[in-house]
Structure formats: structure tokens, C-alpha cells
Design an enzyme around this catalytic site. Structure first.
Site, PDB file in Angstrom:
ATOM      1  N   HIS A 103       0.814  -1.218   0.000  1.00 50.11           N
ATOM      2  CA  HIS A 103       0.000   0.000   0.000  1.00 50.11           C
ATOM      3  C   HIS A 103       0.849   1.269   0.000  1.00 50.11           C
ATOM      4  O   HIS A 103       0.390   2.325   0.406  1.00 50.11           O
ATOM      5  CB  HIS A 103      -0.963  -0.014   1.192  1.00 50.11           C
ATOM      6  CG  HIS A 103      -1.992  -1.113   1.105  1.00 50.11           C
ATOM      7  ND1 HIS A 103      -2.803  -1.467   2.158  1.00 50.11           N
ATOM      8  CD2 HIS A 103      -2.336  -1.924   0.082  1.00 50.11           C
ATOM      9  CE1 HIS A 103      -3.600  -2.464   1.777  1.00 50.11           C
ATOM     10  NE2 HIS A 103      -3.335  -2.762   0.533  1.00 50.11           N
ATOM     11  N   CYS A 156       4.141  22.411  -2.669  1.00 54.49           N
ATOM     12  CA  CYS A 156       5.353  21.843  -3.264  1.00 54.49           C
ATOM     13  C   CYS A 156       6.470  22.882  -3.212  1.00 54.49           C
ATOM     14  O   CYS A 156       6.268  24.034  -3.609  1.00 54.49           O
ATOM     15  CB  CYS A 156       5.070  21.442  -4.704  1.00 54.49           C
ATOM     16  SG  CYS A 156       6.529  20.863  -5.591  1.00 54.49           S
TER      17      CYS A 156
HETATM   18  P1  NAD Z   1      -6.947  -3.694   9.947  1.00 52.34           P
HETATM   19  O1  NAD Z   1      -6.962  -2.444  10.739  1.00 52.34           O
HETATM   20  O2  NAD Z   1      -8.055  -3.990   9.030  1.00 52.34           O
HETATM   21  O3  NAD Z   1      -6.847  -4.954  10.943  1.00 52.34           O
HETATM   22  C1  NAD Z   1      -5.926  -4.986  11.986  1.00 52.34           C
HETATM   23  C2  NAD Z   1      -6.078  -6.310  12.696  1.00 52.34           C
HETATM   24  O4  NAD Z   1      -5.033  -6.391  13.665  1.00 52.34           O
HETATM   25  C3  NAD Z   1      -7.403  -6.480  13.434  1.00 52.34           C
HETATM   26  O5  NAD Z   1      -7.993  -7.716  13.072  1.00 52.34           O
HETATM   27  C4  NAD Z   1      -6.990  -6.485  14.916  1.00 52.34           C
HETATM   28  O6  NAD Z   1      -7.725  -7.399  15.676  1.00 52.34           O
HETATM   29  C5  NAD Z   1      -5.550  -6.936  14.845  1.00 52.34           C
HETATM   30  N1  NAD Z   1      -4.706  -6.447  15.939  1.00 52.34           N
HETATM   31  C6  NAD Z   1      -4.806  -5.300  16.646  1.00 52.34           C
HETATM   32  N2  NAD Z   1      -3.802  -5.206  17.534  1.00 52.34           N
HETATM   33  C7  NAD Z   1      -3.036  -6.309  17.379  1.00 52.34           C
HETATM   34  C8  NAD Z   1      -1.844  -6.792  18.001  1.00 52.34           C
HETATM   35  N3  NAD Z   1      -1.212  -6.091  18.952  1.00 52.34           N
HETATM   36  N4  NAD Z   1      -1.334  -7.977  17.590  1.00 52.34           N
HETATM   37  C9  NAD Z   1      -1.963  -8.707  16.618  1.00 52.34           C
HETATM   38  N5  NAD Z   1      -3.084  -8.299  16.004  1.00 52.34           N
HETATM   39  C10 NAD Z   1      -3.614  -7.112  16.373  1.00 52.34           C
HETATM   40  O7  NAD Z   1      -5.566  -3.706   9.202  1.00 52.34           O
HETATM   41  P2  NAD Z   1      -5.133  -4.304   7.822  1.00 52.34           P
HETATM   42  O8  NAD Z   1      -5.626  -5.698   7.669  1.00 52.34           O
HETATM   43  O9  NAD Z   1      -3.697  -3.979   7.721  1.00 52.34           O
HETATM   44  O10 NAD Z   1      -5.891  -3.449   6.700  1.00 52.34           O
HETATM   45  C11 NAD Z   1      -6.166  -2.085   6.862  1.00 52.34           C
HETATM   46  C12 NAD Z   1      -5.521  -1.080   5.975  1.00 52.34           C
HETATM   47  O11 NAD Z   1      -5.028  -0.117   6.874  1.00 52.34           O
HETATM   48  C13 NAD Z   1      -4.356  -1.410   5.176  1.00 52.34           C
HETATM   49  O12 NAD Z   1      -4.689  -1.012   3.911  1.00 52.34           O
HETATM   50  C14 NAD Z   1      -3.187  -0.527   5.672  1.00 52.34           C
HETATM   51  O13 NAD Z   1      -2.574   0.088   4.576  1.00 52.34           O
HETATM   52  C15 NAD Z   1      -3.826   0.508   6.503  1.00 52.34           C
HETATM   53  N6  NAD Z   1      -3.205   0.914   7.789  1.00 52.34           N
HETATM   54  C16 NAD Z   1      -1.850   0.953   7.979  1.00 52.34           C
HETATM   55  C17 NAD Z   1      -1.333   1.309   9.215  1.00 52.34           C
HETATM   56  C18 NAD Z   1       0.155   1.347   9.391  1.00 52.34           C
HETATM   57  O14 NAD Z   1       0.869   1.630   8.444  1.00 52.34           O
HETATM   58  N7  NAD Z   1       0.657   1.079  10.590  1.00 52.34           N
HETATM   59  C19 NAD Z   1      -2.176   1.606  10.278  1.00 52.34           C
HETATM   60  C20 NAD Z   1      -3.572   1.560  10.057  1.00 52.34           C
HETATM   61  C21 NAD Z   1      -4.057   1.200   8.805  1.00 52.34           C
HETATM   62 ZN    ZN Z   2       5.443  20.362  -7.577  1.00 51.68          ZN
END
Ligand code: NAD
Ligand code: ZN
Length: 247
Positions: free
Chosen positions: A117, A149
Site C-alpha cells: 500500500h 510543493c
Molecule cells: P486492519 O486495521 O483492518 O486490521 C488490523 C487487525 O489487527 C485487526 O484484526 C486487529 O484485531 C488486529 N490487531 C490489533 N492489535 C493487534 C496486536 N497487537 N497484535 C496482533 N493483532 C492485532 O488492518 P489491515 O488488515 O492492515 O488493513 C487495513 C488497511 O489499513 C491497510 O490497507 C493498511 O494500509 C492501513 N493501515 C496501515 C497502518 C500502518 O501503516 N501502521 C495503520 C492503520 C491502517
Molecule cells: Zn510540484
């Protein structure tokens, strides 16, 4: 015991692939989207994280992104990230495919990180293509909204993350799909597994005969297909698994 069984599968892996989601960074203080306390209990995702919304009003986008960016830029890897880096170093994992955009896998020493992503660490001007570090843009948000920018003055400065309504970066997807086809063990960590095509990866791996391990705080739609499901926090479970495997 499920942790021991997971360790055994990974110990024997030759072409292991990890898929991580927001849950792996939760213990670094970065909120997840779904799940308990997830961001989407506060925001409408399609609104704040879509390309249409960004193009219509970059400052509205940045007002939300400002807080998330500050948290993500200040975060450090947790023991879960470090355990995955150790599993790569010891040859059990070939790569980490991640849905995260926070860069914490790289910070923790994982070398082969496939960012499905994109990355939130870089910002690109949609007018002239100029790229800047997110930290630079972040630093001027208090005095400049929306940020402009530095090269052309344009107002469409977008973090290089994949917003809703935009296709995923093809090279990353293709590389991850190829590794999933070759994987003997697929380790999914901290993902709700409801976002596609990332959630295709475990399906592809299963179809190619891989064993599936799911480590997540809550149940996922793939649990019934997994050889092992460990329900728990990745920052606790993964170091236990890595310790059982050793160097
Ligand atoms: P999601 O938010 O849909 O799911 C997160 C999952 O992690 C949940 O099922 C939850 O129960 C579980 N969880 C929470 N804490 C946990 C822990 N300590 N240990 C293990 N599991 C835990 O996330 P996803 O499936 O990555 O999809 C969501 C989208 O969100 C993605 O597209 C991503 O790009 C984006 N996102 C990224 C970040 C980041 O970069 N850190 C943060 C939030 C969302
Ligand atoms: Zn520019």
C-alpha cells in the site's frame, strides 16, 4: 500448544512469506483501522482516505493526516517487528509483504519488505512529480495548510500511500504474488484479512500447498483455512515463536 506448532512449521520453512497488517504496529502506538479501538470507529474511511476526497480538498485530507503522520513518524519498531526481522535473517522468511505504510519493518532490520500500500514516509507533488520526505512536509503543517510543493508551489502534495480509488502498485503486487505461489509457509500477522488484493496472498499460498499460520488479536475469515491460529498480540507471540526457533 499453538505457539510451539507455529514455531515448528516456521523452523522447517525454506520459502516462508509473512503478510502483515496494521495490527503488527499497534503495539508501537499506531492505531489500526479495524478491530477494537480502530480508526474507522472515528472516521469514514472512504471519505478521508480516498483520492476523490484528497483531490477535492487537500487541506481537509491533511488535517486528518497530520495527527496520524505525527504518531507514525514518532513510532519505533516493537518486538513483533524485530522477531520478523530475525526470522528473515535466519533464513526462515524470504520477505515481508506489508499493508502498512509506516516503514517500521525496514527500521527493525527487515531487508526484503514489499509495501503493498505504498509508503507514508514520502510525499509526492501530483503536479510536477517532486518527492519530499514526509518529515519535511510534516514539519511545516502548522504554518502551511495545505502544504505546498517546494518546487512548483502546487497544492496537491500526496503521501505515496495507496488511497481508495487507486490501483495498487503493480510491481509490489506481482512480486508478492510470485512469492506466495512459491511459499511453503505463509505467516499472516495483525491483519483483518478483509482488504483485497492483500488477502489474496494467503489464498494463493494455500492453493500452492503452503501451510497457513495466522497471528491476530481477533478472529479472521481465514482462520478455518489455517494450520495454526494464534490469537494474541504480535509483539508477544512473535518473539515467543522466534525464541523457540532460535538462530
Ligand atoms: P486492519 O486495521 O483492518 O486490521 C488490523 C487487525 O489487527 C485487526 O484484526 C486487529 O484485531 C488486529 N490487531 C490489533 N492489535 C493487534 C496486536 N497487537 N497484535 C496482533 N493483532 C492485532 O488492518 P489491515 O488488515 O492492515 O488493513 C487495513 C488497511 O489499513 C491497510 O490497507 C493498511 O494500509 C492501513 N493501515 C496501515 C497502518 C500502518 O501503516 N501502521 C495503520 C492503520 C491502517
Ligand atoms: Zn510540484
Amino acid at each position: 500448544m499453538t505457539v510451539a506448532r507455529a514455531a515448528e512449521l516456521i523452523r522447517n520453512a525454506r520459502r516462508g512469506l509473512a503478510l502483515t497488517g496494521a495490527g503488527v504496529s499497534a503495539e508501537s502506538g499506531i492505531p489500526t483501522f479495524r478491530g477494537e479501538g480502530g480508526l474507522w470507529t472515528q472516521y469514514d474511511p472512504v471519505k478521508v482516505a480516498s483520492i476523490e476526497y484528497f483531490m477535492a480538498d487537500p487541506s481537509a485530507y491533511w488535517k486528518v493526516s497530520k495527527d496520524r503522520g505525527r504518531v507514525a513518524l514518532a513510532a519505533s519498531p516493537n518486538p513483533g517487528h524485530r522477531a520478523l526481522a530475525a526470522l528473515e535473517a535466519s533464513g526462515r522468511l524470504v520477505a515481508v509483504a506489508t499493508q502498512n505504510t509506516d516503514g517500521l519493518h525496514q527500521d527493525s532490520g527487515s531487508h526484503n519488505v514489499i509495501e503493498l500500500h505504498g509508503s507514508g514516509r514520502t510525499v509526492m507533488c501530483l503536479d510536477c512529480g517532486n518527492r519530499e520526505a514526509r518529515s519535511e512536509v510534516q514539519a511545516r503543517l502548522d504554518v502551511e495548510m495545505p502544504p505546498r510543493c517546494t518546487l512548483c508551489g502546487g497544492i496537491f502534495l500526496k503521501p505515496t500511500v495507496v488511497l481508495f480509488g487507486v490501483p495498487l502498485p503493480q510491481p509490489a503486487i506481482q512480486q508478492a504474488f510470485a512469492l506466495a505461489r512459491e511459499a511453503d509457509v505463509m505467516l499472516v500477522v495483525g491483519s483483518s484479512l478483509v482488504v483485497y488484493p492483500a488477502a489474496d496472498l494467503p489464498l494463493i499460498a494455500l492453493r500452492s500447498g503452503a501451510q497457513l499460520i495466522v497471528v491476530n488479536a481477533e478472529p479472521t475469515p481465514f482462520d478455518e483455512l489455517a494450520t495454526v491460529v494464534v490469537q494474541g498480540k504480535s509483539g508477544e507471540v512473535l518473539p515467543e515463536i522466534a525464541a523457540l526457533i532460535g538462530g
